[in-house]
Each structure stands twice: as C-alpha cells, then as structure tokens.
Design a protein around this motif. Structure first.
Motif, PDB file in Angstrom:
ATOM      1  N   GLN A  16       0.826  -1.199   0.000  1.00 28.50           N
ATOM      2  CA  GLN A  16       0.000   0.000   0.000  1.00 28.50           C
ATOM      3  C   GLN A  16       0.861   1.250   0.000  1.00 28.50           C
ATOM      4  N   CYS A  20      -3.548   4.380  -1.691  1.00 28.10           N
ATOM      5  CA  CYS A  20      -3.992   3.230  -2.474  1.00 28.10           C
ATOM      6  C   CYS A  20      -3.347   1.913  -2.085  1.00 28.10           C
ATOM      7  N   LEU A  35      -4.352   0.137  -8.825  1.00 35.68           N
ATOM      8  CA  LEU A  35      -4.379   0.958  -7.614  1.00 35.68           C
ATOM      9  C   LEU A  35      -5.828   1.072  -7.150  1.00 35.68           C
ATOM     10  N   VAL A  36      -6.051   0.832  -5.858  1.00 37.43           N
ATOM     11  CA  VAL A  36      -7.394   0.944  -5.286  1.00 37.43           C
ATOM     12  C   VAL A  36      -7.336   1.930  -4.122  1.00 37.43           C
ATOM     13  N   PRO A  37      -7.909   3.124  -4.284  1.00 39.47           N
ATOM     14  CA  PRO A  37      -7.947   4.042  -3.147  1.00 39.47           C
ATOM     15  C   PRO A  37      -8.658   3.377  -1.973  1.00 39.47           C
ATOM     16  N   GLN A  38      -8.081   3.507  -0.811  1.00 41.04           N
ATOM     17  CA  GLN A  38      -8.621   2.847   0.375  1.00 41.04           C
ATOM     18  C   GLN A  38      -9.704   3.714   1.023  1.00 41.04           C
ATOM     19  N   LEU A  56      -3.792  10.493  -5.526  1.00 41.61           N
ATOM     20  CA  LEU A  56      -3.996   9.403  -6.471  1.00 41.61           C
ATOM     21  C   LEU A  56      -3.121   9.598  -7.715  1.00 41.61           C
ATOM     22  N   GLU A  59       0.484   8.804  -6.784  1.00 42.40           N
ATOM     23  CA  GLU A  59       0.722   7.363  -6.662  1.00 42.40           C
ATOM     24  C   GLU A  59       0.646   6.678  -8.024  1.00 42.40           C
ATOM     25  N   SER A  60      -0.260   7.108  -8.875  1.00 45.21           N
ATOM     26  CA  SER A  60      -0.354   6.562 -10.225  1.00 45.21           C
ATOM     27  C   SER A  60       0.927   6.848 -11.004  1.00 45.21           C
ATOM     28  N   HIS A  89     -10.983   1.773  -8.966  1.00 42.06           N
ATOM     29  CA  HIS A  89      -9.679   1.129  -9.137  1.00 42.06           C
ATOM     30  C   HIS A  89      -9.119   1.569 -10.482  1.00 42.06           C
TER      31      HIS A  89
END
Length: 139
Positions: A16, A20, A35-38, A56, A59-60, A89
C-alpha cells in the motif's frame, strides 16, 4: 476498507501507498497492476476530495514510472473503467507492440492466463524493487 470480491479473486495484494492499495492482476500475459484508493463507497475519481485526487495522481505516476523502469514497456495503459467492479480502481498495464492484444485494449480480447506456480513472485519482486515507498499491508 473492504476490497471488492472480484478484485480479491483476480489479484495478488502487493502493498500500500498512503492512499492506495497496490494489486497485481493474475494474468501472465501482461504486467498488469491496479491501484485501489482505500476509501469506502467511492466509484469515481471526482468523488475523492481534491487532496486525495492529487495523491492518487502522485501514486499513479509513481507506479507508472516503476512499470516503465521495471518492464521497459512500449506503452503504459492507465484506465479507470468500473463497468464490472464499481469500487474505484485504476488499471496500469505494461503493453508491448508484440503482446497478444496489441494494439487493441486488453479487455475481452483474450482469456486471462493465470501465473503458474510462483511466477507472480518474480513480477512482484521486480516491481517492488522500483517502489521503495510501498509499505506492507496493514492487517
């Protein structure tokens, strides 16, 4: 955050970032990460508050750079579809001019081919070597 059952079934959890969760799709035809935002009950990027939208993108971009360095892809496809899985996602797929689906999108072109034995561990270690800020998943 509860991970959508389809993502749980189709992916390996790698770690993580601040926002994400990082997943690897169990399809050996492409280095394919998600990637999945939490965050609960989020289906669109614009549903995130502005500072998380920015996080996001950060991180992407970190992931895309790592994919570029680790896999020397001809192109990196980045997409947020959500037609089948409503949980937000973002797909990051290393594409090659000689891959099985090129130049088409990967969705629905060919059935997935799961990694054999521990092949996925090689891909995971390869990407993790380029993501020093990736943390272990909190249990």
């Amino acid at each position: 955050m509860i991970l959508h059952p389809q993502l749980k079934q189709d992916c390996f959890i790698l770690g993580q970032f601040d926002l994400c969760l990082l997943l690897l799709i169990n399809d050996s035809q492409y280095p394919w990460f998600i990637l999945v935002p939490q965050r609960e009950n989020i289906s669109e990027i614009h549903h995130l508050p502005p500072h998380e939208q920015q996080q996001l993108i950060i991180e992407s971009s970190l992931l895309a750079t790592a994919i570029e360095q680790a896999f020397q892809a001809d192109k990196i496809n980045i997409a947020a579809l959500g037609n089948m899985v409503p949980q937000l996602h973002i797909h990051h797929i290393a594409r090659y001019k000689n891959d099985i689906a090129w130049p088409k999108p990967v969705w629905g072109v060919h059935p997935t081919i799961a990694y054999r034995d521990d092949e996925h561990d090689i891909v995971i270690q390869h990407i993790k070597a380029h993501l020093p800020t990736l943390k272990e998943v909190k249990k």
